[in-house]
Scaffold this active site. Sequence first.
Site, PDB file in Angstrom:
ATOM      1  CG  HIS A 108      55.441  35.621 -36.234  1.00 18.61           C
ATOM      2  ND1 HIS A 108      55.563  36.968 -36.009  1.00 18.61           N
ATOM      3  CD2 HIS A 108      54.111  35.341 -36.111  1.00 18.61           C
ATOM      4  CE1 HIS A 108      54.376  37.491 -35.762  1.00 18.61           C
ATOM      5  NE2 HIS A 108      53.476  36.529 -35.824  1.00 18.61           N
TER       6      HIS A 108
HETATM    7  P1  TYD Z   1      55.351  40.271 -32.457  1.00 20.48           P
HETATM    8  O1  TYD Z   1      54.197  39.330 -32.601  1.00 20.48           O
HETATM    9  O2  TYD Z   1      56.729  39.728 -32.627  1.00 20.48           O
HETATM   10  O3  TYD Z   1      55.144  41.516 -33.409  1.00 20.48           O
HETATM   11  P2  TYD Z   1      55.090  41.592 -35.033  1.00 20.48           P
HETATM   12  O4  TYD Z   1      54.546  40.297 -35.547  1.00 20.48           O
HETATM   13  O5  TYD Z   1      54.173  42.736 -35.287  1.00 20.48           O
HETATM   14  O6  TYD Z   1      56.438  41.870 -35.562  1.00 20.48           O
HETATM   15  O7  TYD Z   1      55.210  40.970 -31.038  1.00 20.48           O
HETATM   16  C1  TYD Z   1      56.125  41.905 -30.542  1.00 20.48           C
HETATM   17  C2  TYD Z   1      56.308  41.683 -29.051  1.00 20.48           C
HETATM   18  O8  TYD Z   1      55.075  41.877 -28.337  1.00 20.48           O
HETATM   19  C3  TYD Z   1      56.779  40.275 -28.723  1.00 20.48           C
HETATM   20  O9  TYD Z   1      57.737  40.367 -27.676  1.00 20.48           O
HETATM   21  C4  TYD Z   1      55.540  39.583 -28.232  1.00 20.48           C
HETATM   22  C5  TYD Z   1      54.730  40.703 -27.621  1.00 20.48           C
HETATM   23  N1  TYD Z   1      53.269  40.480 -27.736  1.00 20.48           N
HETATM   24  C6  TYD Z   1      52.492  40.291 -26.598  1.00 20.48           C
HETATM   25  O10 TYD Z   1      52.994  40.278 -25.467  1.00 20.48           O
HETATM   26  N2  TYD Z   1      51.150  40.108 -26.742  1.00 20.48           N
HETATM   27  C7  TYD Z   1      50.549  40.120 -27.957  1.00 20.48           C
HETATM   28  O11 TYD Z   1      49.311  39.946 -28.048  1.00 20.48           O
HETATM   29  C8  TYD Z   1      51.362  40.320 -29.131  1.00 20.48           C
HETATM   30  C9  TYD Z   1      50.762  40.333 -30.498  1.00 20.48           C
HETATM   31  C10 TYD Z   1      52.719  40.511 -28.969  1.00 20.48           C
END
Ligand code: TYD
Length: 133
Positions: A50
């Site tokens: 992302h």
């Molecule tokens: P995501 O940012 O998609 O993880 P990565 O980039 O490591 O693959 O986050 C995973 C899940 O956690 C998503 O549902 C969003 C949630 N999340 C929060 O609620 N708060 C946060 O600060 C972060 C980073 C993620």
Amino acid sequence: MSLINLVDLPDLGDDRGGLVSIEANKHIPFAVKRVYYIFKTHEDVARGFHAHKELKQLVICVSGSCKMVMDNGISKDDVILNTPKKGLLIDSLVWREMHDFSEDCVLLVLASEYYDESDYIRNYDEFLKKAEP
Ligand code: TYD
């Protein structure tokens, strides 16, 4: 700013062990509103995929190693993070992927904003449209 922007973090370690201290707006170009960490990621798993519209982040690999792939829509580069003494600055509108996590990898992330799902761009084609110069 180049795609891979590694910041040397203040190394206050001595013969007792390591210590790194990071001050907002001094060692990194933003105020920190949120801190999170990623750990125990399975070795065969890749994360990220992302970009963010506004959010800026500093990523520090405080333990172990992983590979960060960075893409600004024009060029793509990667870097191995394997030291707690350097932080990778990720600007807004940079597509990031994390690969090759070691078993002991802990990624500490300092973020410029509170969590906001509407700031995420999770679709690569949408990212390319937004990243167009
Ligand atoms: P995501 O940012 O998609 O993880 P990565 O980039 O490591 O693959 O986050 C995973 C899940 O956690 C998503 O549902 C969003 C949630 N999340 C929060 O609620 N708060 C946060 O600060 C972060 C980073 C993620």
